[in-house]
Design an enzyme around this catalytic site. Structure first.
Site, short mmCIF file in Angstrom:
data_model
loop_
_atom_site.label_atom_id
_atom_site.label_comp_id
_atom_site.label_asym_id
_atom_site.label_seq_id
_atom_site.Cartn_x
_atom_site.Cartn_y
_atom_site.Cartn_z
N GLU A 96 39.70 20.62 -6.61
CA GLU A 96 40.76 21.19 -7.45
C GLU A 96 41.81 21.94 -6.65
OE1 GLU A 96 37.06 22.78 -9.65
OE2 GLU A 96 37.53 22.03 -7.67
N ASP A 144 34.59 21.61 -8.83
CA ASP A 144 33.61 22.71 -8.93
C ASP A 144 32.37 22.29 -9.73
OD1 ASP A 144 35.11 24.40 -7.43
OD2 ASP A 144 35.84 25.63 -9.08
N TYR A 155 29.23 29.64 -4.77
CA TYR A 155 30.03 29.53 -5.99
C TYR A 155 29.89 30.80 -6.83
CZ TYR A 155 32.35 27.22 -9.90
OH TYR A 155 33.24 26.88 -10.88
#
Length: 816
Positions: free
Chosen positions: A264, A378, A558
């Site tokens: 992204e 993600d 993350y």
């Protein structure tokens, strides 16, 4: 060393030695039966290439031809560093601008003036420096290095060496670039694939070695292995197998397929491509493309810049066809002055401009040249939906389009995703789409009526946003109710008793005293990080944006997660850091949970917070002071979670001021600090039993404190509303709509926010039909449905229920 197993070696001396040292070492080796040549000797490289010499001697410096330009993968098997690669700077007026900046970087941990540190950071990011640009730095550094007190600090540093040549001081520190370039000669990309090599270092300078290992941690996931722990013969056997494949003429690595990796964020794309050297960059309409050569192929890494589509604004019920089946209509996002819209026209009626639709066209053009695509967005439902949209855009080209999932932007995690791709999980995509439909139907229906009733554009209501607004309003009412308390202070300890108490003698009674173990907190989940970051002065949206940057730079795992689990590599990283700084008795690695793909938020590299500033410069990362403060919070919480419990001496007391009594527990000593070495536990005064004269003060305090942004996120987590990916967005939306404002660290509802909430929950005509859809129960019900859809359950019954509820809502609102 004389055996055949050790042929094909490069011997590297530290770059600060004179050239004659290479000739001396070559003569020394030949006298002991080794066929060695120094790079300065005539025909030395040709003799090594033809097999007439088994070893070459040079210097670990980027200027040396053995370290810089030698490319003989069939001959070079290992590199032996006879001493730590080092740089020496004579501290005088003759340093070139770039050398002066490198000196500033070496001294950065010892510089206390923030303006001087900022100057070093700024100059380190500039290419082609001129003398006039570095003149202030030259003056400042020479002034400090002339100060005996500063020189003493340099001498005490574990990493920076200071010696003297005659009367002239010379600064010595590790040459990381020289080491990487020299050791890189042993491992080359060939037609037979990437050849493996071995690098051995004999360290003679502890300071330089410490600095080298620390700086290698900026780039390498695993630390150098002590020779005693390595099986050198087995390693050399693997090295030889690669050379044998190359000698046989195997061509496994010659056909380098072009593999496109889609993420992204442009920052993440740049980080991933940078794992394989300095990537090339090219521009396509709507895309920036980074290209790098790796063993896995010719990698083309690019970024969509987030979602590429959204529910259309026209057609069906708010963009969703309802007959004969429920079919959401998605449109590529296009640019408008107010932001991207999924429509050919902007809200003001003007034509929207190309944006993500151009990116999709550029991805299709890449499909004409690429062999396959890895969709590495993600690892959550939003990322799965982005991957699915790209997959739909590319599947007609007949290329292999697969999903790659990784939870840390590190070489190991990325390569594992490349080697173990999976299909896009349509259950996760359906769950995201159903959540988007629910938000669109309920949100649009309520928002349109809100705007009509209040005569204002830009108002909105939502199934999560509205109940959270209600919490802020309820807490504000409590905060406006003030109650009397009596406060007394005793040796820095503040006690508070309800009501007004006139007594001026405080009686303390010791009820219990002893030691106990106190365990650390688990590593951060998203809500816990945002709560603590808010207490440290960060705004919640700002903290999430900074965490996103740290994740994309490969510095943390993350950051949208509900898990406290720590993977084995995380525990190994913590043990290494803890034992090196505090000793083995402080290490107590814990997994904090089992199973599941997600981990807690933790650092991915062996970087202490004080290293981050230098690491950012070393890797050309645009890290700010705010990034450093948030990383410090994440790092310390994680490291504490992997450390031994603290032994705490406590004293439980009863404190009475007249008839008003309360019990309190004081932490008075830490016989063993344990995790408190990185996550401090404050100590209270050690008070003895007896009477104490005090000066009571009556204050009127709120019945409850207003919410901070972090406390509001913690409340969302506690009540089960929102998700890690939406916590910050909900807070930001309340602020953007001006339903709440900040007063210092606190959130206060505005009159507009109170009117909107009353219309949705209390006042007709809207409240009687709206309150069900903006209540906590409805939101929890929808979230439970989402979980079931993610697990594979058919979403049609939920969509039917939502559809009927939306029609009833519109009918009721229309009747009014």
């Amino acid at each position: 060393m004389g055996g055949a197993a050790w042929k094909g070696g490069l011997f590297f001396l530290p770059g600060d030695l004179p050239k004659e040292a290479a000739l001396d070492l070559a003569r020394f080796l030949r006298a002991r039966g080794l066929r060695a040549r120094a790079y300065l000797e005539p025909e030395a490289l040709e003799a090594f290439r033809r097999g007439e010499a088994d070893h070459l001697v040079g210097f670990a410096s980027w200027r040396n031809p053995l370290a810089r330009g030698l490319d003989l993968p069939g001959r070079v098997r290992y590199a032996l560093f006879l001493g730590v690669p080092k740089l020496r700077f004579a501290l005088g007026e003759d340093l070139a601008p770039q050398e002066l900046v490198r000196l500033g970087l070496a001294l950065l941990p010892l510089l206390e003036d923030p303006r001087l540190k900022a100057l070093v950071r700024s100059l380190a990011r500039k290419p082609g420096l001129q003398e006039k640009e570095v003149a202030p730095l030259r003056e400042a550094l020479l002034e400090r290095l002339a100060d005996p007190a500063f020189r003493a600090r340099v001498a005490e540093s574990p990493e920076v060496g200071l010696t003297f040549v005659g009367e002239k001081p010379v600064l010595v520190f590790a040459d990381v670039t020289g080491y990487l370039q020299a050791s890189g000669r042993t491992s080359r990309l060939t037609p037979a694939g990437l050849t493996q090599g071995l690098a051995l270092l004999l360290a003679e300078d502890r300071k330089a070695f410490t600095a080298l290992v620390r700086r290698l941690g900026y780039l390498l996931e695993a630390p150098p292995l002590p020779v005693a722990e390595a099986d050198l013969e087995a390693l050399l056997k693997r090295v030889d197998e690669d050379r044998e494949r190359l000698a046989r003429g195997e061509r496994g690595g010659l056909a380098l397929p072009e593999r496109v990796v889609v993420v992204e964020s442009p920052n993440k794309a740049r980080t991933l491509a940078g794992f394989f050297g300095r990537p090339m960059r090219r521009y396509l309409p709507g895309l920036v493309v980074y290209e790098a050569l790796a063993e896995e192929g010719y990698l083309v890494v690019t970024a969509t810049r987030g979602h590429v589509t959204d529910l259309a604004l026209r057609g069906g019920l708010y963009g969703v066809e309802t007959t004969p089946a429920y079919r959401p209509r998605y449109h590529p996002l296009r640019a408008c002055p107010e932001g991207s819209v999924p429509d050919p026209f902007c809200p003001d009626g003007t034509e929207s401009q190309p944006d993500r639709d151009r990116a999709l066209q550029a991805l299709r053009s890449l499909a004409l040249e690429a062999q396959d695509f890895l969709l590495a967005t993600d690892p959550d439902t939003e990322g799965e939906k982005i991957a699915y949209d790209v997959y739909l855009a590319l599947r007609a080209f007949g290329r292999e389009v697969v999903r790659g999932e990784f939870h840390a932007v590190t070489p190991r995690a990325f390569l594992e995703a490349l080697r173990r791709p999976r299909e896009v999980k349509e259950d996760l995509v359906e769950a995201q789409m159903v959540r988007r439909i629910a938000d669109r139907w309920i949100g649009f229906a309520l928002s349109e009526d809100l705007q009509r009733l209040l005569g204002r554009r830009g108002l909105s209501a939502g199934r999560v946003q509205t109940p959270v607004l209600g919490w802020v309003i309820a807490r504000e009412r409590e905060a406006r109710t003030r109650l009397p308390f009596t406060e007394v202070a005793l040796r820095g300890l503040a006690l508070r008793f309800p009501g007004e108490v006139r007594e001026r003698v405080l009686l303390l009674e010791v009820l219990e005293e002893g030691e106990r173990e106190q365990n650390p907190l688990p590593p951060y989940t998203t809500d816990a990080l945002l709560a603590d970051a808010s207490r440290e002065g960060f705004r919640v949206p700002e903290a999430m944006a900074l965490a996103q940057d740290l994740f994309e730079a490969g510095l943390i795992t993350y950051h949208r997660t509900d898990a406290t689990r720590v993977a084995p590599e995380g525990m190994a990283l913590a043990r290494r850091l803890i034992e090196a700084r505090f000793g083995p008795e402080y290490a107590r690695p814990r997994p904090w949970g089992e199973g599941g793909a997600h981990e807690a938020i933790r650092p991915t590299r062996p970087l202490w917070p004080e290293d981050l500033e230098e690491a950012g410069l070393f890797q050309a990362l645009p890290l700010s002071e705010a990034h450093g403060r948030l990383y410090d919070l994440i790092f310390r919480r994680f490291l504490a979670s992997q450390m031994a419990p603290a032994r705490v001496r406590e004293k439980r007391l009863r404190a009475c001021l007249g008839e008003a009594c309360q019990e309190l527990t004081l932490r008075v000593a830490l016989p063993f600090p344990g995790f408190a070495r990185v996550w401090p536990l404050g100590l209270d005064p050690d008070l003895a039993a007896g009477p104490y004269a005090v000066a009571p003060k009556t204050v009127r305090l709120p019945k409850a404190a207003r919410y901070t942004e972090g406390e509001l996120v913690a409340e969302m987590k506690r009540r089960g509303l929102g998700r890690p990916s939406t916590y910050a967005t909900i807070v930001e939306r309340l602020l953007e709509r001006r339903y709440v404002v900040r007063r210092g660290p606190f959130l206060v509802p505005t009159r507009l926010g109170e009117r909107v909430y009353a219309l949705l929950t209390e006042k007709p005509p809207l409240a009687p039909v709206a309150r069900r859809f903006v209540g906590e129960a409805f939101t929890r019900e929808v979230e439970a449905w989402m979980d079931r859809v993610e697990a594979g359950e058919d979403p049609t019954p939920l969509l039917r229920e939502l559809h009927e509820a939306t029609l009833a809502l519109l009918e009721a609102l229309g009747d009014d």
